[in-house]
Write an enzyme that holds these catalytic residues in place. Sequence first.
Site, PDB file in Angstrom:
ATOM      1  N   LYS A 174      -3.758   4.426   6.764  1.00  0.00           N
ATOM      2  CA  LYS A 174      -4.140   4.814   8.130  1.00  0.00           C
ATOM      3  C   LYS A 174      -3.795   6.272   8.365  1.00  0.00           C
ATOM      4  O   LYS A 174      -2.744   6.736   7.928  1.00  0.00           O
ATOM      5  CB  LYS A 174      -3.372   3.966   9.140  1.00  0.00           C
ATOM      6  CG  LYS A 174      -3.667   2.484   9.062  1.00  0.00           C
ATOM      7  CD  LYS A 174      -2.948   1.741  10.184  1.00  0.00           C
ATOM      8  CE  LYS A 174      -2.941   0.252   9.946  1.00  0.00           C
ATOM      9  NZ  LYS A 174      -1.981  -0.161   8.893  1.00  0.00           N
ATOM     10  N   ASP A 178     -11.900  -1.536  12.615  1.00  0.00           N
ATOM     11  CA  ASP A 178     -12.278  -1.471  11.196  1.00  0.00           C
ATOM     12  C   ASP A 178     -13.698  -2.002  11.023  1.00  0.00           C
ATOM     13  O   ASP A 178     -14.115  -2.903  11.752  1.00  0.00           O
ATOM     14  CB  ASP A 178     -11.316  -2.321  10.355  1.00  0.00           C
ATOM     15  CG  ASP A 178      -9.940  -1.705  10.278  1.00  0.00           C
ATOM     16  OD1 ASP A 178      -9.845  -0.466  10.219  1.00  0.00           O
ATOM     17  OD2 ASP A 178      -8.945  -2.466  10.284  1.00  0.00           O
ATOM     18  N   ARG A 205       0.825  -1.210   0.000  1.00  0.00           N
ATOM     19  CA  ARG A 205       0.000   0.000   0.000  1.00  0.00           C
ATOM     20  C   ARG A 205       0.852   1.250   0.000  1.00  0.00           C
ATOM     21  O   ARG A 205       0.626   2.165  -0.753  1.00  0.00           O
ATOM     22  CB  ARG A 205      -0.917  -0.023   1.232  1.00  0.00           C
ATOM     23  CG  ARG A 205      -1.682   1.256   1.442  1.00  0.00           C
ATOM     24  CD  ARG A 205      -2.697   1.116   2.568  1.00  0.00           C
ATOM     25  NE  ARG A 205      -3.641   0.052   2.289  1.00  0.00           N
ATOM     26  CZ  ARG A 205      -4.303  -0.620   3.233  1.00  0.00           C
ATOM     27  NH1 ARG A 205      -4.107  -0.333   4.506  1.00  0.00           N
ATOM     28  NH2 ARG A 205      -5.144  -1.569   2.905  1.00  0.00           N
ATOM     29  N   TYR A 206       1.819   1.306   0.909  1.00  0.00           N
ATOM     30  CA  TYR A 206       2.706   2.467   1.004  1.00  0.00           C
ATOM     31  C   TYR A 206       3.961   2.148   0.198  1.00  0.00           C
ATOM     32  O   TYR A 206       4.386   1.001   0.139  1.00  0.00           O
ATOM     33  CB  TYR A 206       3.099   2.701   2.461  1.00  0.00           C
ATOM     34  CG  TYR A 206       1.928   2.869   3.407  1.00  0.00           C
ATOM     35  CD1 TYR A 206       1.221   4.071   3.465  1.00  0.00           C
ATOM     36  CD2 TYR A 206       1.540   1.845   4.259  1.00  0.00           C
ATOM     37  CE1 TYR A 206       0.165   4.235   4.338  1.00  0.00           C
ATOM     38  CE2 TYR A 206       0.483   2.002   5.146  1.00  0.00           C
ATOM     39  CZ  TYR A 206      -0.198   3.197   5.188  1.00  0.00           C
ATOM     40  OH  TYR A 206      -1.236   3.351   6.055  1.00  0.00           O
ATOM     41  N   CYS A 234     -11.092  -9.827  15.132  1.00  0.00           N
ATOM     42  CA  CYS A 234      -9.990  -9.766  14.164  1.00  0.00           C
ATOM     43  C   CYS A 234     -10.406  -9.094  12.857  1.00  0.00           C
ATOM     44  O   CYS A 234     -11.430  -9.420  12.277  1.00  0.00           O
ATOM     45  CB  CYS A 234      -9.512 -11.178  13.856  1.00  0.00           C
ATOM     46  SG  CYS A 234      -8.176 -11.239  12.659  1.00  0.00           S
ATOM     47  N   CYS A 264      -9.149 -14.208  17.611  1.00  0.00           N
ATOM     48  CA  CYS A 264      -9.835 -13.079  18.232  1.00  0.00           C
ATOM     49  C   CYS A 264     -11.140 -12.826  17.500  1.00  0.00           C
ATOM     50  O   CYS A 264     -11.166 -12.767  16.265  1.00  0.00           O
ATOM     51  CB  CYS A 264      -8.954 -11.836  18.143  1.00  0.00           C
ATOM     52  SG  CYS A 264      -7.281 -12.131  18.747  1.00  0.00           S
ATOM     53  N   CYS A 319      -3.176 -18.705  14.572  1.00  0.00           N
ATOM     54  CA  CYS A 319      -2.910 -17.832  15.714  1.00  0.00           C
ATOM     55  C   CYS A 319      -3.053 -18.629  17.000  1.00  0.00           C
ATOM     56  O   CYS A 319      -3.645 -19.707  17.007  1.00  0.00           O
ATOM     57  CB  CYS A 319      -3.892 -16.663  15.748  1.00  0.00           C
ATOM     58  SG  CYS A 319      -3.922 -15.718  14.212  1.00  0.00           S
ATOM     59  N   ARG A 347       7.005   0.208   2.265  1.00  0.00           N
ATOM     60  CA  ARG A 347       6.878  -0.977   3.125  1.00  0.00           C
ATOM     61  C   ARG A 347       5.759  -1.889   2.652  1.00  0.00           C
ATOM     62  O   ARG A 347       4.774  -1.435   2.090  1.00  0.00           O
ATOM     63  CB  ARG A 347       6.653  -0.588   4.588  1.00  0.00           C
ATOM     64  CG  ARG A 347       5.489   0.356   4.850  1.00  0.00           C
ATOM     65  CD  ARG A 347       5.826   1.193   6.097  1.00  0.00           C
ATOM     66  NE  ARG A 347       4.702   1.951   6.640  1.00  0.00           N
ATOM     67  CZ  ARG A 347       4.349   3.158   6.216  1.00  0.00           C
ATOM     68  NH1 ARG A 347       4.975   3.717   5.199  1.00  0.00           N
ATOM     69  NH2 ARG A 347       3.355   3.794   6.790  1.00  0.00           N
ATOM     70  N   ASP A 389      -8.292   3.378   9.763  1.00  0.00           N
ATOM     71  CA  ASP A 389      -7.834   2.814   8.491  1.00  0.00           C
ATOM     72  C   ASP A 389      -8.882   3.211   7.453  1.00  0.00           C
ATOM     73  O   ASP A 389     -10.044   2.831   7.584  1.00  0.00           O
ATOM     74  CB  ASP A 389      -7.725   1.288   8.624  1.00  0.00           C
ATOM     75  CG  ASP A 389      -6.730   0.689   7.644  1.00  0.00           C
ATOM     76  OD1 ASP A 389      -6.318   1.388   6.698  1.00  0.00           O
ATOM     77  OD2 ASP A 389      -6.364  -0.493   7.816  1.00  0.00           O
ATOM     78  N   ARG A 441      -8.962  -9.524  10.108  1.00  0.00           N
ATOM     79  CA  ARG A 441      -8.791 -10.489   9.015  1.00  0.00           C
ATOM     80  C   ARG A 441      -9.499 -11.785   9.324  1.00  0.00           C
ATOM     81  O   ARG A 441      -9.025 -12.861   8.974  1.00  0.00           O
ATOM     82  CB  ARG A 441      -7.301 -10.758   8.777  1.00  0.00           C
ATOM     83  CG  ARG A 441      -6.629  -9.600   8.134  1.00  0.00           C
ATOM     84  CD  ARG A 441      -5.267  -9.919   7.524  1.00  0.00           C
ATOM     85  NE  ARG A 441      -4.565  -8.656   7.455  1.00  0.00           N
ATOM     86  CZ  ARG A 441      -3.610  -8.294   8.295  1.00  0.00           C
ATOM     87  NH1 ARG A 441      -3.166  -9.122   9.211  1.00  0.00           N
ATOM     88  NH2 ARG A 441      -3.078  -7.101   8.204  1.00  0.00           N
TER      89      ARG A 441
HETATM   90  C1  LIG Z   1      -0.868  -0.770   8.767  1.00  0.00           C
HETATM   91  C2  LIG Z   1      -0.216  -1.137   7.532  1.00  0.00           C
HETATM   92  C3  LIG Z   1       1.154  -0.956   7.363  1.00  0.00           C
HETATM   93  C4  LIG Z   1       2.046  -0.396   8.439  1.00  0.00           C
HETATM   94  O1  LIG Z   1       1.761   0.918   8.730  1.00  0.00           O
HETATM   95  P1  LIG Z   1       2.633   1.710   9.807  1.00  0.00           P
HETATM   96  O2  LIG Z   1       1.923   3.017   9.890  1.00  0.00           O
HETATM   97  O3  LIG Z   1       4.020   1.813   9.275  1.00  0.00           O
HETATM   98  O4  LIG Z   1       2.593   0.938  11.088  1.00  0.00           O
HETATM   99  C5  LIG Z   1       1.717  -1.306   6.161  1.00  0.00           C
HETATM  100  N1  LIG Z   1       0.973  -1.802   5.157  1.00  0.00           N
HETATM  101  C6  LIG Z   1      -0.346  -1.987   5.288  1.00  0.00           C
HETATM  102  C7  LIG Z   1      -1.112  -2.537   4.149  1.00  0.00           C
HETATM  103  C8  LIG Z   1      -0.987  -1.667   6.490  1.00  0.00           C
HETATM  104  O5  LIG Z   1      -2.300  -1.879   6.619  1.00  0.00           O
HETATM  105  S1  SF4 Z   2      -6.184 -10.282  15.753  1.00  0.00           S
HETATM  106 FE1  SF4 Z   2      -6.513 -11.824  14.130  1.00  0.00          FE
HETATM  107  S2  SF4 Z   2      -4.489 -12.195  13.275  1.00  0.00           S
HETATM  108 FE2  SF4 Z   2      -4.186 -11.184  15.249  1.00  0.00          FE
HETATM  109  S3  SF4 Z   2      -3.939 -12.850  16.758  1.00  0.00           S
HETATM  110 FE3  SF4 Z   2      -6.102 -12.298  16.743  1.00  0.00          FE
HETATM  111  S4  SF4 Z   2      -7.027 -13.682  15.243  1.00  0.00           S
HETATM  112 FE4  SF4 Z   2      -4.843 -13.720  14.873  1.00  0.00          FE
END
Ligand SMILES: *Cc1c(COP(=O)(O)O)cnc(C)c1O
Ligand code: SF4
Length: 351
Positions: A321, A277, A97-98, A117, A114, A110, A101, A314, A119
């Site tokens: 974010k 989210d 995305r960025y 979560c 959670c 996991c 990184r 986000d 995801r």
């Molecule tokens: C949150 C996130 C990051 C990391 O973001 P930071 O602000 O550097 O902690 C990188 N890529 C994606 C897709 C994210 O959702």
């Molecule tokens: S938040 Fe989601 S990815 Fe993170 S530990 Fe919990 S279940 Fe696993």
Amino acid sequence: MPESIDQPDWRRLLSQSIVTIGQLCGRMPVSGDAIEPVIERYPMRINPYFFSLVQTAGDPIARQVIPDPAELEESGLTAADPSNEYVQSPVPHLVHRYPDRVLFLVASQCAVYCRHCMRKRAVGPKTTISRDHIDQGIDYIRTTPTVKEVLLSGGDPLLIDDDKLESILSRLREIDHVELLRIHTRIPCALPRRITGHLVRVLAKFHPLYINIQFNHPAELTPEARAACALLADAGIPLGSQTVLLKGVNDRPEVMMELMRKLLASRVRPYYLHHPDPVKGTAHFRVPVEKGLAIMAHLRGNLSGIGIPYYMIDLPEGGGKIPLLPDYVIRRDPESLVVRNYAGNCFTYPL
Ligand SMILES: *Cc1c(COP(=O)(O)O)cnc(C)c1O
Ligand code: SF4
């Protein structure tokens, strides 16, 4: 740390997790019929360590891991992937995305699943991340020189065996343009015994390596969890926290303050407080943004500046974010700012 010869202690603990309705019903006052369809959609895993932190049904620990029929309610939240992670995946299980990184989802399992979560569509035993996926991700990073940082996430990267994790980290370290490695995990909080001396020695080979840990409630900072953080910190790994703002878990200022204080005392620097989210199946955890801002306003002035996280939302459509701040600026004039301080007193600040 005692480890048996046949299998390390943490593996045995994990294998004793509550994963079926039968195992849960004997221990918690829940309706098996109501919960069965929930865990068919979203898996359950509550390892004995994390379960031992539950004191009563519906308490802040229980809410995070005990399935709730509300997960299946129609809530208006229909997106399983509101921040468009799938769309920004050049190869499977990697989100770019960025520019500098990437988020590399190297694990799908996991130590607990959670309920909140973000995801939840993609974690659990039904998702497998193959060797081939890992290879593709590493190839993408190798051929994309703008990538300076790789964030390992999942699932939980620290559930990967030491050998395999070492192989992934060393292949990433061999790439010249990758300067930073970061791991996002819940393990020191959810299964602290996994932080073995051997794992820590493996991780410490790959500095600069940062670890961000999800902690959501002060009761999670047990002596075991604090000892796990201490092992990592002693190995020179900078630790940050990522907390998710969750209704009925940590949505009161006093609770959040105590959490941040305990994190600081455990050498974990509060990093992000995530506004939840709008993910399908998590509507019962949602809190108004005003509440998050009020918590942030309470922290400022009452807590050391190094204990104050950024409060992040986000954005939809992969917008990334951004931090939200309480309204300290009341008015901006050409020659002055009218502001409010942490105690609510107004000041004019000349420009
Ligand atoms: C949150 C996130 C990051 C990391 O973001 P930071 O602000 O550097 O902690 C990188 N890529 C994606 C897709 C994210 O959702
Ligand atoms: S938040 Fe989601 S990815 Fe993170 S530990 Fe919990 S279940 Fe696993």
